[in-house]
Design a protein around this motif. Structure first.
Motif, short mmCIF file in Angstrom:
data_model
loop_
_atom_site.label_atom_id
_atom_site.label_comp_id
_atom_site.label_asym_id
_atom_site.label_seq_id
_atom_site.Cartn_x
_atom_site.Cartn_y
_atom_site.Cartn_z
N LEU A 7 1.05 -1.19 0.11
CA LEU A 7 -0.05 -0.03 0.00
C LEU A 7 0.85 1.20 -0.08
O LEU A 7 0.60 2.20 -0.71
N ALA A 8 2.02 1.29 0.82
CA ALA A 8 2.73 2.50 0.88
C ALA A 8 3.51 2.69 -0.47
O ALA A 8 3.69 3.72 -0.78
N TYR A 9 3.69 1.72 -1.02
CA TYR A 9 4.53 1.66 -2.36
C TYR A 9 3.47 2.28 -3.56
O TYR A 9 4.00 3.22 -4.21
N LEU A 10 2.41 1.81 -3.68
CA LEU A 10 1.37 2.26 -4.40
C LEU A 10 1.00 3.90 -4.38
O LEU A 10 0.92 4.65 -5.08
N MET A 11 1.09 4.08 -2.86
CA MET A 11 0.71 5.50 -2.44
C MET A 11 2.01 6.42 -2.90
O MET A 11 1.71 7.56 -3.45
N LYS A 12 2.89 6.03 -2.98
CA LYS A 12 4.06 6.87 -3.16
C LYS A 12 4.43 7.00 -4.69
O LYS A 12 4.70 8.10 -5.21
N ARG A 13 4.46 5.95 -5.03
CA ARG A 13 4.72 5.71 -6.54
C ARG A 13 3.69 6.02 -7.68
O ARG A 13 4.05 6.70 -8.72
N LYS A 14 2.34 5.87 -7.25
CA LYS A 14 1.33 5.94 -8.28
C LYS A 14 0.67 7.42 -7.66
O LYS A 14 -0.17 7.77 -8.37
N ARG A 15 0.86 7.70 -6.50
CA ARG A 15 0.37 8.96 -6.04
C ARG A 15 -1.19 8.94 -5.76
O ARG A 15 -1.94 9.63 -6.40
N VAL A 16 -1.53 8.01 -5.29
CA VAL A 16 -2.90 7.67 -4.92
C VAL A 16 -3.12 7.83 -3.59
O VAL A 16 -2.52 7.49 -2.72
N ARG A 17 -4.60 7.98 -2.94
CA ARG A 17 -4.89 7.93 -1.78
C ARG A 17 -5.17 6.63 -1.23
O ARG A 17 -5.09 5.34 -1.95
N LEU A 18 -4.96 6.27 0.13
CA LEU A 18 -4.98 5.10 0.94
C LEU A 18 -6.31 4.46 0.24
O LEU A 18 -6.12 3.18 0.10
N ASP A 19 -7.39 4.96 0.39
CA ASP A 19 -8.69 4.37 -0.04
C ASP A 19 -8.58 3.57 -1.34
O ASP A 19 -8.98 2.44 -1.54
N GLU A 20 -7.90 4.30 -2.39
CA GLU A 20 -7.82 3.93 -3.47
C GLU A 20 -6.97 2.66 -3.50
O GLU A 20 -6.91 1.72 -4.38
N ALA A 21 -5.76 2.75 -3.12
CA ALA A 21 -4.75 1.76 -2.94
C ALA A 21 -5.13 0.80 -2.16
O ALA A 21 -5.00 -0.71 -2.80
N PHE A 22 -5.95 0.71 -0.97
CA PHE A 22 -6.38 -0.40 -0.42
C PHE A 22 -7.43 -1.18 -1.34
O PHE A 22 -7.48 -2.37 -1.49
N GLU A 23 -8.36 -0.50 -2.13
CA GLU A 23 -9.54 -1.30 -2.73
C GLU A 23 -8.79 -1.91 -3.94
O GLU A 23 -9.08 -3.09 -4.38
N PHE A 24 -7.65 -1.05 -4.55
CA PHE A 24 -6.73 -1.99 -5.82
C PHE A 24 -6.21 -3.18 -5.11
O PHE A 24 -6.21 -4.24 -5.95
N VAL A 25 -5.56 -3.23 -4.02
CA VAL A 25 -4.76 -4.42 -3.51
C VAL A 25 -5.95 -5.31 -2.99
O VAL A 25 -5.69 -6.57 -3.30
N ARG A 26 -7.10 -4.87 -2.44
CA ARG A 26 -7.91 -5.92 -1.92
C ARG A 26 -8.50 -6.61 -3.14
O ARG A 26 -9.04 -7.72 -3.17
N ARG A 27 -8.88 -6.05 -4.21
CA ARG A 27 -9.43 -6.76 -5.32
C ARG A 27 -8.61 -7.95 -5.85
O ARG A 27 -8.94 -8.95 -6.62
N ARG A 28 -7.16 -7.74 -5.47
CA ARG A 28 -6.23 -8.77 -6.05
C ARG A 28 -6.04 -9.71 -4.72
O ARG A 28 -5.80 -10.94 -5.14
N ARG A 29 -5.98 -9.42 -3.77
CA ARG A 29 -6.03 -10.43 -2.33
C ARG A 29 -6.77 -9.71 -1.32
O ARG A 29 -6.65 -8.95 -0.70
N SER A 30 -8.07 -10.69 -1.59
CA SER A 30 -9.16 -10.29 -0.59
C SER A 30 -9.08 -10.20 0.95
O SER A 30 -9.85 -9.46 1.54
#
Length: 379
Positions: free
Chosen positions: A269-292
């Motif tokens: 999550l920290a990597y996505l937030m830093k490198r993709k400049r996304v908010r935590l809720d977006e990063a969380f949902e993105f990862v959760r869809r791949r690993r529920s």
């Protein structure tokens, strides 16, 4: 540079056949900007497109002024450089399904991105793809990239006594990004799984999971426990830089802890937030869809929320975005060499975070109550 565009009154439309010819004949000088959310872009987009987005915080901070390229293209420095240098002959914007330029709203991401382009890349021709991604995918699916799901590795079992992987987690590692995978200690203990996935490096986010194949893969250990009092944020810098180094060498890294639920998910999550400049809720949902089953503990979520606030603050102006962040400054050589050894007992670096969030700040959707696994130790 030109003045900000007042709207989309003079925005030209481009139909699908013209875009196909342009990509075929002059693709290197055509920039496709996907003006949908990070989640929509990640689910599927036109090949070669760059995600341009404007979250609600960026919009509020702009206060009606034109946004900068750093704000609408936070994750692609090369595209910003080429735009400012006039190296693109055309920029094609698209959203989900807008039929033509007359239907674009003045407060839409397409409008805000176009205004930024008019301000900082005024000599470039800007177009809107008519019908958006929906029509393009319907007619040209071969020119689109869709999220792929990894096959289930049904042969895996929980016989590895040191791994204690939950029975419900018997699939393989999941792809977060083409070079970044998330999984458990069981996955990290199966060489055939690592080789089949193309893993070249492992980031072990635990104090007790063994590094099984040190002669075959590159390892880095982050010795933290799954405890809400642990300061995992002090390791964000080194973890992000390690993942970047694997990516730079065209490798793939598996980030794992014991069960792939809390510690390793926090790092991803920290990597996505830093490198993709996304908010935590977006990063969380993105990862959760791949690993529920991901579920960082309460303390880790608090540290991620503070990390989000620091990262979003750096996008408020171009100068802050371009500078080295005081949060994620250069990595010291001493910590780098000491932490690469398996099972390293290196003390964590001083944390740049001060964790003082009240309980009410954390969205209950992120917490453990959805999964009985999260009440067990070693996640």
């Amino acid at each position: 540079m030109g003045e900000p565009c007042p709207g989309t009154e003079d925005l030209c439309g481009m139909d699908l056949p013209v875009l196909k010819r342009l990509l075929r004949d002059d693709g290197a000088r055509c920039l496709l900007l996907d003006c949908r959310s990070f989640l929509a872009f990640s689910a599927g987009h036109i090949r070669g497109a760059v995600n341009a987005r404007c979250n609600s915080i960026v919009r509020r901070r702009a206060k009606g002024a034109a946004l900068s390229l750093e704000q609408v293209l936070p994750g692609d420095e090369d595209a910003r450089r080429r735009l400012r240098s006039g190296l693109y002959s055309a920029v094609v914007l698209y959203d989900e399904r807008t039929a033509d330029a007359d239907a674009v709203r003045r407060d839409s991401t397409v409008t805000l991105v176009r205004q930024a382009l008019c301000t900082e890349a005024s000599d470039t021709e800007i177009y809107l793809l008519q019908g958006g991604y929906e029509r393009f995918f319907t007619e040209c699916p071969e020119l689109c990239l869709r999220t792929k799901s990894l096959p289930s590795l049904s042969s895996l079992d929980s016989s590895c006594s040191s791994c204690r992987t939950p029975h419900r987690d018997q699939g393989g590692p999941v792809e977060i990004l083409p070079f970044l995978y998330l999984g458990s200690a069981l996955h990290a203990s199966r060489k055939e799984v690592l080789d089949a996935t193309g893993i070249s490096a492992l980031l072990n986010v635990s104090a007790d999971c063994p590094c099984h194949f040190q002669g075959d893969y590159q390892y880095k250990c982050i010795p933290v426990e799954d405890n809400h009092k642990e300061d995992i944020s002090s390791w964000f810098l080194e973890a992000i830089q390690f993942i970047d180094s694997v990516r730079a060498s065209s490798g793939r890294v598996l980030v794992h802890c014991q069960a792939g639920i809390s510690r390793s998910a926090t790092i991803c999550l920290a990597y996505l937030m830093k490198r993709k400049r996304v908010r935590l809720d977006e990063a969380f949902e993105f990862v959760r869809r791949r690993r529920s089953i991901i579920s960082p503990n309460f303390g880790f979520m608090g540290q991620l929320l503070q990390f989000e606030s620091q990262l979003l603050a750096t996008t408020s102006c171009a100068a802050a975005a371009a500078a080295v962040s005081p949060l994620l400054g250069p990595k010291s050589s001493s910590s780098s060499s000491a932490s690469t050894a398996a099972g390293s007992a290196t003390a964590p670096p001083a944390s740049p975070f001060i964790f003082s969030f009240p309980v009410s700040v954390v969205n209950s959707a992120y917490l453990h109550h959805h999964s009985p696994l999260t009440t067990s130790p070693g996640c």
